[in-house]
Design a protein around this motif. Sequence first.
Motif, PDB file in Angstrom:
ATOM      1  N   SER A  48       0.818  -1.559  -0.299  1.00 53.29           N
ATOM      2  CA  SER A  48       0.287  -0.222  -0.062  1.00 53.29           C
ATOM      3  C   SER A  48       0.988   1.516   0.066  1.00 53.29           C
ATOM      4  N   ALA A  49       1.998   0.939   0.451  1.00 49.34           N
ATOM      5  CA  ALA A  49       2.945   2.200  -0.002  1.00 49.34           C
ATOM      6  C   ALA A  49       3.418   2.681  -0.866  1.00 49.34           C
ATOM      7  N   THR A  50       3.357   1.675  -2.353  1.00 47.08           N
ATOM      8  CA  THR A  50       3.776   1.838  -3.097  1.00 47.08           C
ATOM      9  C   THR A  50       3.287   2.635  -4.022  1.00 47.08           C
ATOM     10  N   ASP A  51       3.844   4.292  -4.626  1.00 43.84           N
ATOM     11  CA  ASP A  51       3.727   5.521  -5.173  1.00 43.84           C
ATOM     12  C   ASP A  51       2.360   4.520  -6.294  1.00 43.84           C
ATOM     13  N   PRO A  52       1.132   5.181  -5.913  1.00 45.35           N
ATOM     14  CA  PRO A  52       0.215   4.182  -7.322  1.00 45.35           C
ATOM     15  C   PRO A  52       1.070   4.429  -8.853  1.00 45.35           C
ATOM     16  N   GLN A  53       1.256   5.701  -9.371  1.00 41.06           N
ATOM     17  CA  GLN A  53       2.114   5.775 -10.507  1.00 41.06           C
ATOM     18  C   GLN A  53       2.902   4.985 -10.814  1.00 41.06           C
ATOM     19  N   LEU A  54       3.913   4.673 -10.015  1.00 40.81           N
ATOM     20  CA  LEU A  54       4.573   3.175 -10.000  1.00 40.81           C
ATOM     21  C   LEU A  54       4.291   2.009  -9.769  1.00 40.81           C
ATOM     22  N   ARG A  55       3.427   1.979  -9.064  1.00 37.92           N
ATOM     23  CA  ARG A  55       2.408   0.541  -9.009  1.00 37.92           C
ATOM     24  C   ARG A  55       1.343   0.306 -10.547  1.00 37.92           C
ATOM     25  N   LYS A  56       0.794   1.245 -11.108  1.00 32.05           N
ATOM     26  CA  LYS A  56       0.732   1.018 -12.326  1.00 32.05           C
ATOM     27  C   LYS A  56       1.647   1.089 -13.783  1.00 32.05           C
ATOM     28  N   ARG A  57       2.349   1.987 -13.520  1.00 26.40           N
ATOM     29  CA  ARG A  57       3.978   0.624 -14.502  1.00 26.40           C
ATOM     30  C   ARG A  57       3.903  -0.312 -14.348  1.00 26.40           C
ATOM     31  N   LEU A  58       4.434  -0.642 -13.338  1.00 33.05           N
ATOM     32  CA  LEU A  58       4.515  -1.973 -12.834  1.00 33.05           C
ATOM     33  C   LEU A  58       4.028  -2.953 -13.656  1.00 33.05           C
ATOM     34  N   GLU A  59       2.532  -2.726 -13.408  1.00 30.96           N
ATOM     35  CA  GLU A  59       1.374  -3.261 -13.982  1.00 30.96           C
ATOM     36  C   GLU A  59       1.577  -3.778 -15.358  1.00 30.96           C
ATOM     37  N   THR A  60       2.211  -2.364 -15.941  1.00 34.51           N
ATOM     38  CA  THR A  60       2.145  -2.340 -17.237  1.00 34.51           C
ATOM     39  C   THR A  60       3.681  -3.960 -17.195  1.00 34.51           C
ATOM     40  N   VAL A  61       4.445  -3.454 -16.643  1.00 37.04           N
ATOM     41  CA  VAL A  61       5.717  -4.151 -16.451  1.00 37.04           C
ATOM     42  C   VAL A  61       5.813  -6.290 -17.535  1.00 37.04           C
ATOM     43  N   LEU A  62       4.517  -5.822 -15.564  1.00 39.98           N
ATOM     44  CA  LEU A  62       4.445  -7.702 -15.671  1.00 39.98           C
ATOM     45  C   LEU A  62       3.197  -7.935 -16.784  1.00 39.98           C
ATOM     46  N   GLU A  63       2.810  -7.027 -17.599  1.00 34.71           N
ATOM     47  CA  GLU A  63       1.799  -7.592 -19.078  1.00 34.71           C
ATOM     48  C   GLU A  63       2.327  -7.965 -19.712  1.00 34.71           C
ATOM     49  N   ILE A  64       4.005  -7.032 -19.644  1.00 39.04           N
ATOM     50  CA  ILE A  64       4.565  -7.218 -21.040  1.00 39.04           C
ATOM     51  C   ILE A  64       5.161  -8.284 -21.455  1.00 39.04           C
ATOM     52  N   ARG A  65       5.789  -8.752 -19.814  1.00 35.92           N
ATOM     53  CA  ARG A  65       6.265  -9.779 -20.041  1.00 35.92           C
ATOM     54  C   ARG A  65       5.670 -10.940 -19.918  1.00 35.92           C
ATOM     55  N   ASP A  66       4.775 -11.040 -19.450  1.00 30.34           N
ATOM     56  CA  ASP A  66       3.585 -12.629 -20.244  1.00 30.34           C
ATOM     57  C   ASP A  66       3.401 -12.983 -21.793  1.00 30.34           C
ATOM     58  N   PHE A  67       3.316 -11.127 -22.558  1.00 29.42           N
ATOM     59  CA  PHE A  67       2.921 -11.419 -23.848  1.00 29.42           C
ATOM     60  C   PHE A  67       4.143 -11.691 -24.422  1.00 29.42           C
ATOM     61  N   ALA A  68       5.251 -11.359 -23.737  1.00 24.85           N
ATOM     62  CA  ALA A  68       6.646 -11.832 -24.401  1.00 24.85           C
ATOM     63  C   ALA A  68       6.548 -13.123 -24.071  1.00 24.85           C
ATOM     64  N   VAL A  69       6.683 -14.169 -23.230  1.00 29.03           N
ATOM     65  CA  VAL A  69       7.062 -14.816 -22.880  1.00 29.03           C
ATOM     66  C   VAL A  69       5.506 -15.978 -24.049  1.00 29.03           C
ATOM     67  N   SER A  70       4.288 -15.584 -23.853  1.00 31.14           N
ATOM     68  CA  SER A  70       2.999 -16.046 -24.196  1.00 31.14           C
ATOM     69  C   SER A  70       2.910 -15.590 -26.091  1.00 31.14           C
ATOM     70  N   GLU A  71       3.513 -14.768 -25.775  1.00 25.22           N
ATOM     71  CA  GLU A  71       2.810 -14.524 -27.498  1.00 25.22           C
ATOM     72  C   GLU A  71       4.115 -14.106 -28.060  1.00 25.22           C
ATOM     73  N   LEU A  72       5.600 -14.197 -27.853  1.00 26.48           N
ATOM     74  CA  LEU A  72       7.011 -14.209 -28.893  1.00 26.48           C
ATOM     75  C   LEU A  72       7.644 -14.904 -28.527  1.00 26.48           C
ATOM     76  N   ALA A  73       7.357 -15.889 -27.367  1.00 28.40           N
ATOM     77  CA  ALA A  73       8.203 -17.110 -27.441  1.00 28.40           C
ATOM     78  C   ALA A  73       9.661 -17.081 -26.293  1.00 28.40           C
ATOM     79  N   LEU A  74       9.907 -16.043 -26.043  1.00 28.56           N
ATOM     80  CA  LEU A  74      11.021 -15.262 -25.656  1.00 28.56           C
ATOM     81  C   LEU A  74      11.045 -15.956 -24.327  1.00 28.56           C
ATOM     82  N   PRO A  75      12.350 -16.092 -23.756  1.00 33.33           N
ATOM     83  CA  PRO A  75      12.371 -16.707 -22.645  1.00 33.33           C
ATOM     84  C   PRO A  75      11.546 -16.034 -21.151  1.00 33.33           C
TER      85      PRO A  75
END
Length: 347
Positions: A48-75
């Motif tokens: 809860s102490a995490t800055d909301p803007q940082l939290r949103k950006r980090l959620e996007t990072v995980l979304e990007i990473r999941d796409f990299a693995v599932s759709e781009l066959a990256l490690p």
Amino acid sequence: VFKIVVLVAIVVIIISGCATMSWYGQAIGGQLDLLSRREHIAHLINDSATDPQLRKRLETVLEIRDFAVSELALPDSGSYQAYADLERDAVVWNVVATPRFSLTPKTWCYPIAGCLSYRGYFNQARANRAVVRLEEQGYDVALGPAVAYSTLGWFADPVLNTMLRWDDAVLAGFIFHELAHEKLFVAGDTAFSEAYARLVEREGVRRWLLSRDDAPALANWEANRQIGQALNDVLLQARRRLLDLYAQELIEEEMAVGKAAEFSRLRFEIASLAETLETRRLDGWSQRPLNNAHLAQVATYEDGVEAFATLLAQCEGEIACFHKRAAELAATGSEGRRAFLRFSDDQ
């Protein structure tokens, strides 16, 4: 992990001697500092102490990473599951150097990565001193900040604060690019490795934005990419003219005059391009001093991208086929890889 890094550093320093010790010392120190700052993204999102803007950006990072693995066959490695705030604007500063009348960059060789056409410094002051030393030796030198950093899968690379400055499309591109290095990296062949990663980056961003149904972001990304490509075309044309100049049997004074004229022409062409495209994105290129080292960087990262685009087309867009064919090309040896990278120029 820290013990392994320190042990490798000690061995390398002993083998390499005092001249190399300083660079490896700062490299190991910088890597240790980076790793020590890692925090799990999942923990930060749930804190809860995490800055909301940082939290949103980090959620996007995980979304990007999941796409990299599932759709781009990256490690699906440990990379980009953690975050590190370096409290500076760049992770490393890369130094590129070329002889005065050549576009062939100086190389530095490393125990893991092989020989590369740049040297990175975690400390900007050290990078500046390296620039001065190389210039005193007669080299043309370029110094540029890098906001992304990869250990090629040797460690779990975190997302850095330097990467979160950019919009979602550029952030995704960085992550796809660096995970591509984990997928395939040819030690000692910067041109092949970077062209492969750049193609994965571009195709990955396009597919990711399409998957989000984000037409405005896709249009903006395409427009920016076209500006970048137009600039690269101008830079590569200047590079070819300079290659022709340096191949001539001229005395040093004549060569210097011709070189100065070509770089003056290049600055004018970049300024004209910026005016035509009505963009300020090229101001840094048109206003700063340019030399051979800047053009050597462009060749390293751009010359082979179209060859990889052709390879993807031959696979009918199937990403698994593309990675397989790229790995097969990587195994053909340096001559085979060079022939492939020249493919697009021969059409």
